[in-house]
Structures are given as C-alpha cells and as structure tokens.
Enzyme design. Structure first.
Site, short mmCIF file in Angstrom:
data_model
loop_
_atom_site.label_atom_id
_atom_site.label_comp_id
_atom_site.label_asym_id
_atom_site.label_seq_id
_atom_site.Cartn_x
_atom_site.Cartn_y
_atom_site.Cartn_z
N GLU A 1 -2.84 -13.28 -4.47
CA GLU A 1 -1.78 -14.27 -4.67
C GLU A 1 -0.88 -14.39 -3.44
OE1 GLU A 1 -2.79 -12.04 -6.81
OE2 GLU A 1 -2.70 -12.74 -8.89
N TRP B 1 7.73 9.28 -14.75
CA TRP B 1 6.52 8.61 -14.27
C TRP B 1 5.80 9.47 -13.24
CZ3 TRP B 1 7.42 2.63 -13.40
CH2 TRP B 1 7.78 2.06 -14.63
N THR C 1 -8.71 -14.29 -8.79
CA THR C 1 -8.35 -12.87 -8.90
C THR C 1 -9.47 -12.18 -9.67
OG1 THR C 1 -7.21 -13.29 -10.95
CG2 THR C 1 -5.88 -13.36 -8.96
P1 AMP Z 1 -6.33 -8.13 -4.94
O1 AMP Z 1 -5.56 -9.29 -5.37
O2 AMP Z 1 -7.64 -7.98 -5.66
O3 AMP Z 1 -6.50 -8.10 -3.47
O4 AMP Z 1 -5.52 -6.84 -5.36
C1 AMP Z 1 -4.17 -6.68 -5.00
C2 AMP Z 1 -3.69 -5.34 -5.46
O5 AMP Z 1 -4.36 -4.28 -4.74
C3 AMP Z 1 -2.23 -5.09 -5.19
O6 AMP Z 1 -1.40 -5.69 -6.13
C4 AMP Z 1 -2.17 -3.57 -5.22
O7 AMP Z 1 -2.13 -3.07 -6.54
C5 AMP Z 1 -3.49 -3.17 -4.62
N1 AMP Z 1 -3.30 -2.85 -3.19
C6 AMP Z 1 -3.54 -3.63 -2.14
N2 AMP Z 1 -3.27 -2.97 -0.99
C7 AMP Z 1 -2.83 -1.75 -1.34
C8 AMP Z 1 -2.37 -0.59 -0.63
N3 AMP Z 1 -2.34 -0.55 0.70
N4 AMP Z 1 -1.98 0.48 -1.35
C9 AMP Z 1 -2.01 0.47 -2.70
N5 AMP Z 1 -2.44 -0.58 -3.42
C10 AMP Z 1 -2.85 -1.67 -2.76
#
Ligand code: AMP
Length: 542
Positions: free
Chosen positions: A331, A444, A186
């Site tokens: 994840e 919020w 991550t």
């Molecule tokens: P990662 O593990 O780096 O791919 O990041 C995952 C995170 O990206 C998620 O928990 C969200 O907070 C954000 N994320 C992924 N897709 C979206 C989406 N379509 N809209 C808003 N946030 C997103």
C-alpha cells in the site's frame, strides 16, 4: 499567485526516454528462463517498449485497460513495465506464487484484457484460462518458434512475434500524472486480496525518493540486482529508479537460490542488491561453508520482513557489505523507511551502531508516520512506547481499487497493521504485525524479537514464534524452528540460549522442530498456516 514553471506531468514514459537518451549504452542483463544470459542496453529497452505500446494499440486496447504479467525479473518484463504504463494502460503484476484460484480471482477482479507470462507459468495459464473471460489475448514471453502448439490455450501468441511486427517508433501520450499506471494485489491472508492502484505521479515521486543517498542511494555507477520480484510491488520500484539513474540492471530470472544469485553478483560485478531476508539466508548459506567472498557488492537492501541481527552482522563483519534495513508495504509503493545512520552516530561503538541498524529506519521525505494507542491517541517518540503505526504521503494508498473494503484511512492516515516504536531521532522499529504480537499476562511480547534470538544460534536456519492459548497468561510464546542441514540442537539448548538475551518471562515456553515453515506468496512466513499446523499442539505441563 501560481508559480510560473512548466507544468509537465510526471509520467513513466519519461523515465525510459531519459534512460535511452542519457544512458543509452547502459546495460540490462538477464538470466533468462531459457537458461542463458541475455544482454542489451537501455536504448534497446526503450525501442522494444515502444514496440510493446504499438502492439497494444494494434490489439485495440483502450486507455486504462489492464494488462497483466505473470513473470520473473527479466528484460521482457522490464519492457512491459514501460510499454504498458507508458501507453496509458495499467500494468497488473500477478504474483505466480498465489494459488491458481486466487490468480483467477485477481485477473477477473481487475478485468485483465491481456496476460503476458513466462513459459515457466504455462501450467498456471493452462489451469486458469477458461475461467478468465475478460482476457482476449494470452502472450507467452518467448520466441515465435518456442510457442507451444498443443497448449490448449486459445488466442495464444509469442511475445517476440507480437512485437517484432511493430515499429519501434511511438509517440508516448501525454496525460494527467494522476492517471493509474500499475496495480498490485495484497497477499490477502484474510478475505479476498485488495489492490493498490499506483499512479504515474506516485510512481515517479517514489522513484526519485528511492534514489536519495539516505534511501537506496542509487547512481549511474551502480550495477543493481533486484532479487525482490517484479511481480510484487514493482520490485520496490527499482526498475523505475534504475532508469532514472542509468544504473546497470541485472535480473536473476527464476534463479533465486544462493548459488545462482552469488554467481550473478560476481559475473556481472553487482554493487547493489535488494531482497527479502529468505533470499539472503540462501545466499549466505551457499557462501559460508564454501568460504566464498564478494568482489564488488557494497550494499544490500533487506526488507519485506524483519532482518535478523545475525544477518546484518554477517554481511557487515564477514563480507564488508553494508545492510540497509528497509520497511514498507504494498500500500506504500512500497518504501516507507530505510535505516541509515546520521552524522552523530558515526563515532559510536560498533555495538551501538548495530542497535540502530536493527531498526527499520527513518521516514523517507514523502512519508509521514505516527504511532497511536488503542484509543487513537498519539504516542511519544521515546523508543519505548509502542502502538499502531499509521502513515500518509503521496505514494500511500487513499483507497483500494474498486473501493474494496471501504475507506481504509483513519483521519487521513493509513493504518499499516504494524505495531512499532519510534525513537527521539525518528528511527522506527517494528515490534510485530498487530495480529502476531503475543499477549502474555497483559504485556506484549514481540514475536520478531524471539525469532531474531533463535536465528542467531548457529544451528538454526529459520524460526517462527507464535502465541499459544494459556489459561492463566492468555497466551504464551513458542518457537517453531528449522535446523540447518547437518546441524543438531535440542529444545533445552535453544531455551538456554535465550537466557540473558531477553526478559525471563519472554523466553518461549517450548521449541517445536519442524521441517519447514510455511511461506506465503510474498516470501513472508505464514503464521496463520503455522497456527493451523500446530492446532493440536499442547503447551508443556498443561
Ligand atoms: P507486503 O505488503 O506484502 O509487502 O507486506 C508489508 C508488511 O511486511 C508490512 O506491513 C510489515 O508487516 C512487513 N514488513 C515489511 N518490511 C519489514 C521489515 N523490514 N521488518 C519487519 N516487517 C516488515
């Protein structure tokens, strides 16, 4: 009583076997870091993946040993995907956008034995190799005659030299489908990164699910351009799903800018593309002023961060390209939800359809989700109540590699760190990351909503909304804005643009114009960095 069906393990090697046998002539096209276009077939991918497996055997790598890649999306990376995992080793895709110290940290933490890298990343390798004691072989993804002789990197060989010495026949080993296949760390914005360790089973189930019509809808008739990098969450599993369907694969290499992506879409007759909003922003930014059109692109999956409504409208209305808004995370392998309409929605007005398309979408079969309040009590699916989003399913992590961070699950559910609503039809909408949501006067405010309005203004290229401490309201939102080149907009004009588009109390207190918004290694805005940059900022009137 047990069923009487054959118990064949779900293994990644079967994907490339299948692609070779049934789609042997299927094309894989790559823009190479060398600058030219490389073109070959699934049959050749399979042959060379077997050469990779033989080369790893020749290096005496053990079952389960980690082999890392630091590479763009390209054909050699694809061969490594199948050769490493297929032979029972674990593919560790390293994100080159991480700081070299962090790359060193993950290479040591995963105890990589071999690191394969594109020549673009030779400077990174030069700066880290002395600090990576477990790595016994560095492999440059290049021809033998392109291997630098004066790099100072010990045990460096060329990929082509390494595999050309090997036969292209190999008997893929059969083993438990729960065996680890690949890993991805991550981004680790707080503390050290943690790795999701995928299995052959989770990867294959995810690959099947990704192809479904209401998910990515992939088929042998598609030409897919994954702009989403293979160094982060396996390019959303597209390399596996493409092999499963026999779709043509088109790899952009290092060329992620609007012009390069557009040219590849047109020249390779791409029907399907996938990437994060920033990439599409660059593509539209290249196409709009020049009045360019797509001749073959039909659908694009946009995810990784919230897709601004203006982008969905631009693709849909101006270019006739369907946008599939997707949500997921490292994840989760990563797909969790995709936004496609149900039959009952088809007769709706365009405006109402748009309200649905903006959401992150419905659960894919295999991902169960719920939202809970601060006490862990489940909240209703009414499209209004928002709470912490939890998920579970066979391609969601149970724990992190080496047990890092303890048990992440709450009663068997994985807390995503996202705040969301779910409507009665099961469409989930992300309100915010829980750490980014702005708490103002006990209510919020969704930073995503505030950003979406700003980027709908024609003069705004990018916007990031953060909360600033306020003595009375706790926090108030401000929006940092990057203007489009050659365009002008004032603070007052942008604030006026918010009128009528959101509740008055949610309108930001201020606009800060910036040259750029800090972006993280996975193409997401880094609000922690932005907060640091604006640490001396004072709200107007305070
Ligand atoms: P990662 O593990 O780096 O791919 O990041 C995952 C995170 O990206 C998620 O928990 C969200 O907070 C954000 N994320 C992924 N897709 C979206 C989406 N379509 N809209 C808003 N946030 C997103």
């Amino acid at each position: 009583m047990l069923g009487l069906m054959q118990n064949q393990p779900l293994l990644i090697s079967s994907l490339i076997d299948f692609a070779e046998r049934h789609h042997g002539e299927g094309e894989v096209v790559s823009r190479r870091v060398e600058g030219d276009i490389h073109r070959y077939t699934y049959k050749q991918v399979a042959q060379r993946a077997r050469q990779v497996a033989n080369a790893l055997d020749a290096m005496k790598l053990q079952f389960g040993d980690r082999v890392a890649t630091i590479a763009w999306n390209g054909y050699r990376h694809l061969e490594l995907y199948f050769g490493i995992s297929g032979s029972g080793r674990v593919l560790h895709t390293i994100n080159p956008r991480m700081h070299p110290d962090q790359i060193t940290w993950v290479a040591n933490h995963s105890e990589d034995q071999v690191v394969c890298f594109d020549m673009t990343f030779l400077p990174i390798v030069k700066s880290i190799h002395a600090r990576c004691p477990t790595v016994r072989q560095w492999v440059a993804l290049c021809d033998a005659d392109k291997l630098p002789t004066d790099s100072g990197v010990p045990n460096l060989s060329s990929y082509e030299a390494l595999i050309s010495a090997q036969p292209n026949t190999y008997s893929w080993p059969q083993f438990d489908e729960n065996t680890a296949s690949s890993m991805c760390y991550t981004s680790g914005t707080t503390g050290n990164p943690k790795a999701a360790l995928y299995s052959h089973r989770s990867t294959l189930l995810h690959a099947y699910a990704a192809c479904l019509p209401d998910v990515m809808c992939l088929s042998a008739r598609d030409a897919i351009l994954p702009v989403v990098p293979m160094f982060h969450v396996n390019a959303w599993g597209i390399p596996y799903s493409a092999a499963l369907t026999g779709a043509k694969l088109v790899f952009p290499g290092a060329g992620m800018d609007g012009k390069s992506v557009y040219e590849l879409i047109e020249s390779e007759r791409v029907t399907y593309a996938a990437g994060v909003p920033t990439v599409w922003q660059m593509l539209l930014g290249h196409m709009q002023p020049a009045g360019l059109r797509f001749s073959t692109l039909r659908r694009t999956v946009i995810g990784g961060s919230a897709c601004p409504p203006a982008m969905i409208t631009a693709f849909n209305d101006q270019y006739g390209v369907e946008v599939l808004h997707a949500w997921g995370m490292t994840e989760m392998s990563p797909l969790g939800t995709l936004c496609t309409l149900k039959n009952k929605h088809l007769t709706m007005s365009d405006e109402d359809k748009m309200k649905i398309r903006l959401k992150q979408g419905r659960s894919i079969f295999g991902v169960d989700m719920k939202i809970v309040d601060a006490d862990g009590k489940e909240l209703p699916w009414d499209g209004k109540a928002f709470g912490d989003l939890l998920v579970k399913g066979p391609w969601v992590v149970a724990e992190y590699y080496k047990g890092e961070g303890g048990n992440p699950l709450v009663d068997g559910w994985f807390p995503t760190g996202d705040v969301a609503t779910i409507d009665p039809e099961g469409y989930m909408q992300i309100t915010d990351r829980s750490k980014d949501v702005i708490k103002s006067g006990g209510e919020w405010i969704s930073s995503i909503d505030i950003e979406n309005i700003a980027v709908a203004h024609p003069a705004v290229a990018m916007a990031a909304c953060i909360g600033i401490k306020h003595p009375k309201w706790d926090e108030r939102p401000i929006v940092a804005v990057v203007k489009k080149p050659g365009m002008e907009i004032t603070r007052e004009e942008l604030l006026a643009f918010y009128e009528g588009k959101t509740a008055k109390w949610q309108i930001p207190d201020d606009v800060v114009f910036v040259d750029a918004i800090p972006m993280g290694a996975t193409g997401k805005m880094q609000k922690t960095k932005l907060r640091e940059i604006l640490k001396d900022y004072k709200l107007p009137g305070l």
